[in-house]
Design a protein around this motif. Structure first.
Motif, PDB file in Angstrom:
ATOM      1  N   ILE A   1       0.902  -1.237  -0.092  1.00 37.38           N
ATOM      2  CA  ILE A   1      -0.299   0.223   0.043  1.00 37.38           C
ATOM      3  C   ILE A   1       0.829   1.358   0.210  1.00 37.38           C
ATOM      4  CG2 ILE A   1      -1.810   1.167   1.222  1.00 37.38           C
ATOM      5  CD1 ILE A   1      -2.593  -1.502   2.539  1.00 37.38           C
ATOM      6  N   LYS A   2       0.798   1.856  -1.130  1.00 37.49           N
ATOM      7  CA  LYS A   2       1.820   2.951  -1.253  1.00 37.49           C
ATOM      8  C   LYS A   2       1.471   4.280  -0.949  1.00 37.49           C
ATOM      9  CE  LYS A   2       4.351   4.635  -5.551  1.00 37.49           C
ATOM     10  NZ  LYS A   2       4.348   4.023  -6.907  1.00 37.49           N
ATOM     11  N   ARG A   3       0.206   4.592  -0.885  1.00 34.37           N
ATOM     12  CA  ARG A   3      -0.650   5.878  -0.564  1.00 34.37           C
ATOM     13  C   ARG A   3      -1.993   5.827  -0.224  1.00 34.37           C
ATOM     14  NH1 ARG A   3       0.135   8.482  -5.455  1.00 34.37           N
ATOM     15  NH2 ARG A   3       2.348   9.037  -4.752  1.00 34.37           N
ATOM     16  N   THR A   4      -2.469   6.696   0.608  1.00 33.54           N
ATOM     17  CA  THR A   4      -3.559   6.550   0.988  1.00 33.54           C
ATOM     18  C   THR A   4      -4.255   8.075   1.442  1.00 33.54           C
ATOM     19  OG1 THR A   4      -5.533   5.650   2.314  1.00 33.54           O
ATOM     20  CG2 THR A   4      -3.870   5.923   3.410  1.00 33.54           C
ATOM     21  N   SER A   5      -5.361   8.461   1.479  1.00 34.17           N
ATOM     22  CA  SER A   5      -6.088   9.678   1.924  1.00 34.17           C
ATOM     23  C   SER A   5      -6.322   9.529   3.410  1.00 34.17           C
ATOM     24  CB  SER A   5      -6.985  10.127   1.183  1.00 34.17           C
ATOM     25  OG  SER A   5      -8.129   9.353   1.013  1.00 34.17           O
ATOM     26  N   ARG A   6      -6.246  10.590   4.136  1.00 36.75           N
ATOM     27  CA  ARG A   6      -6.819  10.243   5.561  1.00 36.75           C
ATOM     28  C   ARG A   6      -8.576  10.597   5.389  1.00 36.75           C
ATOM     29  NH1 ARG A   6      -3.339  12.160  10.433  1.00 36.75           N
ATOM     30  NH2 ARG A   6      -4.851  13.685  10.744  1.00 36.75           N
ATOM     31  N   PRO A   7      -9.138  10.358   6.310  1.00 39.05           N
ATOM     32  CA  PRO A   7     -10.750  10.415   6.195  1.00 39.05           C
ATOM     33  C   PRO A   7     -11.049  12.126   6.150  1.00 39.05           C
ATOM     34  CG  PRO A   7     -10.112   9.743   8.500  1.00 39.05           C
ATOM     35  CD  PRO A   7      -9.009   9.529   7.600  1.00 39.05           C
ATOM     36  N   SER A   8     -11.862  12.311   5.503  1.00 35.82           N
ATOM     37  CA  SER A   8     -12.565  13.821   5.545  1.00 35.82           C
ATOM     38  C   SER A   8     -13.933  13.710   5.332  1.00 35.82           C
ATOM     39  CB  SER A   8     -12.129  14.284   4.328  1.00 35.82           C
ATOM     40  OG  SER A   8     -12.541  13.757   2.978  1.00 35.82           O
ATOM     41  N   TRP A   9     -14.730  14.885   5.924  1.00 34.61           N
ATOM     42  CA  TRP A   9     -15.983  14.618   6.098  1.00 34.61           C
ATOM     43  C   TRP A   9     -16.287  16.260   5.736  1.00 34.61           C
ATOM     44  CZ3 TRP A   9     -17.739  18.201   9.897  1.00 34.61           C
ATOM     45  CH2 TRP A   9     -16.760  18.390  11.035  1.00 34.61           C
ATOM     46  N   SER A  10     -17.555  16.406   5.528  1.00 34.03           N
ATOM     47  CA  SER A  10     -18.257  17.594   5.167  1.00 34.03           C
ATOM     48  C   SER A  10     -19.871  17.639   5.640  1.00 34.03           C
ATOM     49  CB  SER A  10     -18.203  18.228   3.801  1.00 34.03           C
ATOM     50  OG  SER A  10     -19.060  17.338   3.020  1.00 34.03           O
ATOM     51  N   LEU A  11     -20.087  19.010   6.120  1.00 33.65           N
ATOM     52  CA  LEU A  11     -21.565  19.178   6.673  1.00 33.65           C
ATOM     53  C   LEU A  11     -22.288  19.648   5.535  1.00 33.65           C
ATOM     54  CD1 LEU A  11     -21.171  20.001  10.513  1.00 33.65           C
ATOM     55  CD2 LEU A  11     -22.159  18.063   9.666  1.00 33.65           C
ATOM     56  N   THR A  12     -23.629  18.928   5.313  1.00 36.84           N
ATOM     57  CA  THR A  12     -24.355  19.889   4.416  1.00 36.84           C
ATOM     58  C   THR A  12     -25.192  21.142   5.265  1.00 36.84           C
ATOM     59  OG1 THR A  12     -26.255  18.600   5.294  1.00 36.84           O
ATOM     60  CG2 THR A  12     -25.214  17.647   3.291  1.00 36.84           C
ATOM     61  N   GLU A  13     -25.629  21.882   4.418  1.00 36.39           N
ATOM     62  CA  GLU A  13     -26.244  23.085   5.069  1.00 36.39           C
ATOM     63  C   GLU A  13     -27.595  23.213   4.856  1.00 36.39           C
ATOM     64  OE1 GLU A  13     -24.850  26.767   2.286  1.00 36.39           O
ATOM     65  OE2 GLU A  13     -23.382  26.125   3.890  1.00 36.39           O
ATOM     66  N   SER A  14     -28.375  23.991   5.572  1.00 32.90           N
ATOM     67  CA  SER A  14     -29.696  24.458   5.312  1.00 32.90           C
ATOM     68  C   SER A  14     -29.651  26.024   5.509  1.00 32.90           C
ATOM     69  CB  SER A  14     -30.898  23.684   6.259  1.00 32.90           C
ATOM     70  OG  SER A  14     -32.099  24.093   5.848  1.00 32.90           O
ATOM     71  N   GLN A  15     -30.374  26.592   4.726  1.00 40.27           N
ATOM     72  CA  GLN A  15     -30.621  27.772   4.850  1.00 40.27           C
ATOM     73  C   GLN A  15     -31.975  28.338   5.137  1.00 40.27           C
ATOM     74  OE1 GLN A  15     -28.802  29.905   1.478  1.00 40.27           O
ATOM     75  NE2 GLN A  15     -30.705  29.883   0.207  1.00 40.27           N
ATOM     76  N   HIS A  16     -31.973  29.583   5.642  1.00 44.98           N
ATOM     77  CA  HIS A  16     -33.208  30.028   6.123  1.00 44.98           C
ATOM     78  C   HIS A  16     -33.391  31.604   5.815  1.00 44.98           C
ATOM     79  CE1 HIS A  16     -37.293  31.503   7.970  1.00 44.98           C
ATOM     80  NE2 HIS A  16     -36.622  32.210   8.729  1.00 44.98           N
ATOM     81  N   VAL A  17     -33.972  32.102   4.790  1.00 42.60           N
ATOM     82  CA  VAL A  17     -34.136  33.455   4.293  1.00 42.60           C
ATOM     83  C   VAL A  17     -35.188  34.265   5.085  1.00 42.60           C
ATOM     84  CG1 VAL A  17     -34.305  35.171   2.428  1.00 42.60           C
ATOM     85  CG2 VAL A  17     -33.152  32.893   2.428  1.00 42.60           C
ATOM     86  N   PHE A  18     -34.833  35.650   5.787  1.00 40.99           N
ATOM     87  CA  PHE A  18     -35.908  36.158   6.186  1.00 40.99           C
ATOM     88  C   PHE A  18     -35.336  37.775   6.053  1.00 40.99           C
ATOM     89  CE2 PHE A  18     -37.060  38.702  10.271  1.00 40.99           C
ATOM     90  CZ  PHE A  18     -38.500  38.490  10.191  1.00 40.99           C
ATOM     91  N   LEU A  19     -36.435  38.451   5.412  1.00 41.80           N
ATOM     92  CA  LEU A  19     -36.219  39.770   4.913  1.00 41.80           C
ATOM     93  C   LEU A  19     -35.060  39.827   4.231  1.00 41.80           C
ATOM     94  CD1 LEU A  19     -37.645  41.469   8.117  1.00 41.80           C
ATOM     95  CD2 LEU A  19     -38.798  41.016   5.884  1.00 41.80           C
TER      96      LEU A  19
ATOM     97  N   HIS B   1     -32.049  39.094   5.087  1.00 43.91           N
ATOM     98  CA  HIS B   1     -30.911  38.185   5.990  1.00 43.91           C
ATOM     99  C   HIS B   1     -30.982  36.576   5.323  1.00 43.91           C
ATOM    100  CE1 HIS B   1     -30.037  41.965   8.485  1.00 43.91           C
ATOM    101  NE2 HIS B   1     -31.501  41.780   8.522  1.00 43.91           N
ATOM    102  N   THR B   2     -30.022  36.042   5.471  1.00 49.65           N
ATOM    103  CA  THR B   2     -29.749  34.452   5.302  1.00 49.65           C
ATOM    104  C   THR B   2     -29.189  34.012   6.459  1.00 49.65           C
ATOM    105  OG1 THR B   2     -29.643  34.991   2.995  1.00 49.65           O
ATOM    106  CG2 THR B   2     -29.124  32.611   3.625  1.00 49.65           C
ATOM    107  N   PHE B   3     -29.592  32.904   6.988  1.00 45.30           N
ATOM    108  CA  PHE B   3     -29.073  32.231   8.133  1.00 45.30           C
ATOM    109  C   PHE B   3     -28.853  30.608   7.648  1.00 45.30           C
ATOM    110  CE2 PHE B   3     -32.020  35.698   9.593  1.00 45.30           C
ATOM    111  CZ  PHE B   3     -31.008  36.369  10.499  1.00 45.30           C
ATOM    112  N   TYR B   4     -27.867  30.242   8.263  1.00 47.45           N
ATOM    113  CA  TYR B   4     -27.241  29.320   7.583  1.00 47.45           C
ATOM    114  C   TYR B   4     -27.605  28.104   9.033  1.00 47.45           C
ATOM    115  CZ  TYR B   4     -25.975  31.313   3.543  1.00 47.45           C
ATOM    116  OH  TYR B   4     -26.164  31.971   2.402  1.00 47.45           O
ATOM    117  N   TYR B   5     -27.836  26.900   8.852  1.00 45.93           N
ATOM    118  CA  TYR B   5     -27.842  25.853   9.798  1.00 45.93           C
ATOM    119  C   TYR B   5     -27.154  24.607   9.295  1.00 45.93           C
ATOM    120  CZ  TYR B   5     -31.349  28.820  11.826  1.00 45.93           C
ATOM    121  OH  TYR B   5     -31.969  30.047  12.340  1.00 45.93           O
ATOM    122  N   PRO B   6     -26.312  24.009  10.284  1.00 42.63           N
ATOM    123  CA  PRO B   6     -25.776  22.699   9.946  1.00 42.63           C
ATOM    124  C   PRO B   6     -26.634  21.507   9.625  1.00 42.63           C
ATOM    125  CG  PRO B   6     -25.253  23.088  12.106  1.00 42.63           C
ATOM    126  CD  PRO B   6     -26.042  24.139  11.712  1.00 42.63           C
ATOM    127  N   GLY B   7     -26.458  20.691   8.672  1.00 40.08           N
ATOM    128  CA  GLY B   7     -27.268  19.647   8.312  1.00 40.08           C
ATOM    129  C   GLY B   7     -26.638  18.327   8.605  1.00 40.08           C
TER     130      GLY B   7
END
Length: 192
Positions: A36-54, A56-62
């Motif tokens: 085994i010559k090479r490997t990546s380490r693990p990675s992750w990401s979070l989706t996001e949800s947005q709420h628009v009010f007037l 402004h835009t507010f973001y929430y982790p998913g």
């Protein structure tokens, strides 16, 4: 003021070449660690949800999404990585469409995890003495893609096999600790 990394002789960074990976298939090392010559380490990401009010835009982790793992191995004459990987694909349920009755067979996740035995690959990050610092265990893994390398008359390099491994989630840990213990003081400024 916090002590600087380069002035502390006891501070040792993790190194990109101090690791081993276990790709044990059905309890045996069908792909030896030294190939085994090479490997990546693990990675992750979070989706996001947005709420628009007037105005402004507010973001929430998913939801968390775990990203694919890349692994490169040397295709040796023996053990033959290409042959072992094709046998692994067959154990996961793949049958070539030579005859009509073979068209009913399909590859399944259970086939990869249970029958083929890929299961839970593990990366071990090592310290300078070869002791395990941390482990990354990839749960319910299966091979998403396999590239058996390119043949080229003008090259004398070793033939490599590139794998992309998909998994449900990973666990980082040490013995008895699912995520390696408390957050290190490295993340704090050291100033009160």
């Amino acid at each position: 003021m916090a002590e600087q990394f380069w002035s502390d002789a006891g501070m040792e960074p993790k190194r990109g070449y101090r690791w081993i990976m276990d790709l044990a298939i059905n309890g045996t090392n069908a792909i030896n660690q030294y190939l085994i010559k090479r490997t990546s380490r693990p990675s992750w990401s979070l989706t996001e949800s947005q709420h628009v009010f007037l105005n402004h835009t507010f973001y929430y982790p998913g939801r968390i999404q775990y990203n694919e793992l890349s692994v490169q191995i040397v295709d040796a004459i023996e053990p033959n990585a290409a042959r072992n990987l094709m046998n692994l694909l067959a154990a996961a349920g793949y049958v070539p469409p030579d005859e009509a009755e073979n068209n009913k067979s399909t590859v399944s996740k259970g086939g990869w995890v249970n029958d083929a035995g890929l299961g839970n690959p593990i990366i071990k990050q090592l310290d300078p003495e070869g002791n395990t610092l941390e482990t990354w265990e990839f749960r319910n893994a299966w091979i998403k893609s396999c590239t058996l390398g390119d043949l080229d008359y003008s090259s004398d390099e070793m033939l490599n096999v590139d794998l992309v491994i998909r998994y449900d989630y990973f666990k980082m840990g040490r013995e008895g600790s699912p995520f390696g213990g408390p957050i290190s003081s490295l993340w704090s400024s050291g100033d009160s």
